[in-house]
Design a protein around this motif. Structure first.
Motif, mmCIF file in Angstrom:
data_model
loop_
_atom_site.group_PDB
_atom_site.id
_atom_site.type_symbol
_atom_site.label_atom_id
_atom_site.label_comp_id
_atom_site.label_asym_id
_atom_site.label_seq_id
_atom_site.Cartn_x
_atom_site.Cartn_y
_atom_site.Cartn_z
ATOM 1 N N ARG A 214 -1.884 -7.515 14.274
ATOM 2 C CA ARG A 214 -2.294 -6.138 14.018
ATOM 3 C C ARG A 214 -3.559 -6.108 13.155
ATOM 4 O O ARG A 214 -4.483 -5.335 13.422
ATOM 5 C CB ARG A 214 -1.148 -5.384 13.345
ATOM 6 N N ASP B 114 -7.046 -4.454 14.176
ATOM 7 C CA ASP B 114 -7.576 -3.361 13.354
ATOM 8 C C ASP B 114 -8.941 -3.716 12.773
ATOM 9 O O ASP B 114 -9.811 -2.847 12.636
ATOM 10 C CB ASP B 114 -6.603 -3.023 12.206
ATOM 11 N N ARG C 154 8.636 3.576 12.733
ATOM 12 C CA ARG C 154 8.560 2.259 12.064
ATOM 13 C C ARG C 154 9.137 1.155 12.948
ATOM 14 O O ARG C 154 9.133 -0.021 12.561
ATOM 15 C CB ARG C 154 9.331 2.252 10.742
ATOM 16 N N THR D 275 -1.849 8.242 6.523
ATOM 17 C CA THR D 275 -2.545 8.371 7.807
ATOM 18 C C THR D 275 -2.016 7.383 8.839
ATOM 19 O O THR D 275 -2.093 7.641 10.036
ATOM 20 C CB THR D 275 -4.067 8.184 7.655
ATOM 21 N N GLY D 276 -1.446 6.263 8.381
ATOM 22 C CA GLY D 276 -0.822 5.318 9.313
ATOM 23 C C GLY D 276 0.321 5.990 10.068
ATOM 24 O O GLY D 276 0.521 5.755 11.260
ATOM 25 N N ARG E 257 -9.033 8.873 17.339
ATOM 26 C CA ARG E 257 -9.388 8.816 15.915
ATOM 27 C C ARG E 257 -10.076 10.121 15.495
ATOM 28 O O ARG E 257 -9.806 10.660 14.435
ATOM 29 C CB ARG E 257 -10.291 7.623 15.609
ATOM 30 N N TYR F 239 -1.068 7.833 13.033
ATOM 31 C CA TYR F 239 -1.348 6.974 14.192
ATOM 32 C C TYR F 239 -0.049 6.515 14.848
ATOM 33 O O TYR F 239 0.033 6.360 16.063
ATOM 34 C CB TYR F 239 -2.235 5.788 13.785
ATOM 35 N N ARG F 240 0.975 6.305 14.021
ATOM 36 C CA ARG F 240 2.265 5.902 14.583
ATOM 37 C C ARG F 240 2.910 7.037 15.381
ATOM 38 O O ARG F 240 3.447 6.817 16.472
ATOM 39 C CB ARG F 240 3.203 5.444 13.455
ATOM 40 N N LYS G 67 0.801 -1.229 0.000
ATOM 41 C CA LYS G 67 0.000 0.000 0.000
ATOM 42 C C LYS G 67 0.837 1.284 0.000
ATOM 43 O O LYS G 67 0.583 2.180 -0.801
ATOM 44 C CB LYS G 67 -0.909 -0.047 1.237
ATOM 45 N N VAL H 122 0.662 0.454 18.308
ATOM 46 C CA VAL H 122 -0.164 1.364 17.499
ATOM 47 C C VAL H 122 -1.623 0.925 17.411
ATOM 48 O O VAL H 122 -2.533 1.770 17.404
ATOM 49 C CB VAL H 122 0.458 1.592 16.092
ATOM 50 N N SER H 123 -1.899 -0.366 17.390
ATOM 51 C CA SER H 123 -3.294 -0.799 17.261
ATOM 52 C C SER H 123 -4.107 -0.436 18.500
ATOM 53 O O SER H 123 -5.303 -0.140 18.384
ATOM 54 C CB SER H 123 -3.379 -2.300 16.987
ATOM 55 N N GLY I 82 -4.596 4.411 4.151
ATOM 56 C CA GLY I 82 -4.904 4.094 5.543
ATOM 57 C C GLY I 82 -5.724 2.835 5.681
ATOM 58 O O GLY I 82 -5.539 1.853 4.947
ATOM 59 N N ARG I 83 -6.638 2.868 6.660
ATOM 60 C CA ARG I 83 -7.503 1.711 6.928
ATOM 61 C C ARG I 83 -8.984 2.069 6.791
ATOM 62 O O ARG I 83 -9.810 1.209 6.543
ATOM 63 C CB ARG I 83 -7.282 1.203 8.365
ATOM 64 N N ASP I 84 -9.270 3.366 7.001
ATOM 65 C CA ASP I 84 -10.678 3.813 7.048
ATOM 66 C C ASP I 84 -10.893 5.029 6.162
ATOM 67 O O ASP I 84 -11.788 5.821 6.407
ATOM 68 C CB ASP I 84 -11.056 4.171 8.490
ATOM 69 N N ARG J 237 -11.782 -3.923 15.888
ATOM 70 C CA ARG J 237 -12.098 -2.817 16.808
ATOM 71 C C ARG J 237 -13.489 -2.253 16.531
ATOM 72 O O ARG J 237 -14.020 -2.368 15.414
ATOM 73 C CB ARG J 237 -11.029 -1.722 16.708
ATOM 74 N N SER K 11 -4.773 3.343 18.194
ATOM 75 C CA SER K 11 -5.697 3.684 17.106
ATOM 76 C C SER K 11 -7.103 3.127 17.338
ATOM 77 O O SER K 11 -8.023 3.433 16.588
ATOM 78 C CB SER K 11 -5.154 3.207 15.758
HETATM 79 O O1 C5P Z 1 -0.251 1.804 7.615
HETATM 80 P P1 C5P Z 1 0.520 1.486 8.878
HETATM 81 O O2 C5P Z 1 0.902 0.046 8.980
HETATM 82 O O3 C5P Z 1 1.672 2.393 9.083
HETATM 83 O O4 C5P Z 1 -0.530 1.786 10.040
HETATM 84 C C1 C5P Z 1 -0.190 1.573 11.375
HETATM 85 C C2 C5P Z 1 -1.439 1.350 12.225
HETATM 86 O O5 C5P Z 1 -2.176 2.549 12.316
HETATM 87 C C3 C5P Z 1 -2.426 0.313 11.719
HETATM 88 O O6 C5P Z 1 -2.068 -0.998 12.129
HETATM 89 C C4 C5P Z 1 -3.725 0.774 12.368
HETATM 90 O O7 C5P Z 1 -3.814 0.330 13.709
HETATM 91 C C5 C5P Z 1 -3.560 2.275 12.416
HETATM 92 N N1 C5P Z 1 -4.268 2.964 11.339
HETATM 93 C C6 C5P Z 1 -5.619 3.208 11.496
HETATM 94 N N2 C5P Z 1 -6.304 3.938 10.581
HETATM 95 C C7 C5P Z 1 -5.680 4.429 9.489
HETATM 96 C C8 C5P Z 1 -4.299 4.170 9.281
HETATM 97 C C9 C5P Z 1 -3.630 3.412 10.234
HETATM 98 O O8 C5P Z 1 -6.214 2.761 12.478
HETATM 99 N N3 C5P Z 1 -6.367 5.165 8.609
#
Ligand code: C5P
Length: 227
Positions: free
Chosen positions: A184, A188, A90, A34-35, A108, A38-39, A16, A98-99, A133-135, A191, A102
């Motif tokens: 993770r 994710d 990283r 966006t990850g 959020r 959160y990091r 990604k 991080v999970s 990202g994820r969302d 949740r 987040s």
């Molecule tokens: O993309 P990356 O692996 O760097 O994301 C790290 C963590 O950030 C994910 O495992 C997730 O818990 C959280 N995240 C999220 N929503 C996003 C992007 C990342 O919850 N839009």
């Protein structure tokens, strides 16, 4: 509709980040990871000595943290309280926590607000923006002009993450990476707030058998069809 916005979601190890940056460069767009936000928020919580699961305290730390996000796809820097933390976020410590951070709804809300503001600024310029990202397709930018959800087999994802860790100088071990990626993703996806899932109108692209170039080309085609 946010025509110039591309939303790229999916679990880790699907390629990604690499794909998003390459697509942004090809489109002349800016890029938002966006990850990384959160990091960086997680790093702030850890540095403050706060338990990542302590929602109220962790939220206060994130609200006070000064986070800066670079949006140049060639060099997307991440700053925390004036310090460049692109590498530290990283590392294993942040990845392991991080999970939990987040999953906190209030955190959020804070970050989604900043993400929308950064997208608004980016869309004021020509070229558009690629947001990963994820969302993104489900919550942050439900009106994005193009939404893609990347998937890949668990084996392929563990393999790619391990290769990436080795290439970037971290320790890379396939078995432990596989366990960490699965843990993770389960957190994710499970949740309560904004879980990882494809938006109903997202295009799903399985990258297991595809090289990075092929994925980028496919996305460029989709972006061109949108225009
Ligand atoms: O993309 P990356 O692996 O760097 O994301 C790290 C963590 O950030 C994910 O495992 C997730 O818990 C959280 N995240 C999220 N929503 C996003 C992007 C990342 O919850 N839009």
């Amino acid at each position: 509709q946010l025509r110039g916005a591309v939303a790229l979601d999916g679990p880790s190890g699907t390629g990604k980040s690499t794909v998003s940056r390459r697509l942004a460069i090809a489109l002349g767009a800016t890029y938002l990871d966006t990850g990384a936000m959160y990091r960086a928020a997680t790093l702030a919580v850890l540095r403050a000595g706060v338990d990542p699961g302590a929602a109220e305290e962790a939220t206060a730390v994130v609200a006070a943290a000064r986070m800066t996000m670079g949006t140049d796809p060639r060099l997307p820097g991440v700053g925390l309280d004036g310090e460049d933390v692109a590498e530290e976020i990283r590392g294993a410590e942040v990845t392991g926590a991080v999970s939990a951070v987040s999953a906190v709804g209030e955190i959020r809300e804070l970050l989604v607000q900043r993400q929308r503001e950064l997208v608004r600024q980016a869309l004021a310029e020509p070229g558009g923006v690629v947001v990963e990202g994820r969302d993104i397709g489900t919550v942050v930018l439900p009106d994005a002009g193009l939404k893609v959800y990347l998937t890949a087999s668990a084996d392929a994802r563990a393999q790619r993450r391990t290769e990436q860790d080795v290439a970037e100088g971290r320790t890379g071990d396939l078995a432990s990476t596989r366990a960490s990626v699965q843990r993770r993703d389960a957190l994710d996806s499970g949740r309560a707030v904004a879980p990882l899932r494809a938006a109903g109108d997202a295009l799903e692209l399985d990258t297991t058998e595809l090289g990075i170039d092929q994925v980028v080309t496919r996305l460029q085609d989709l972006a061109a069809e949108r225009d």
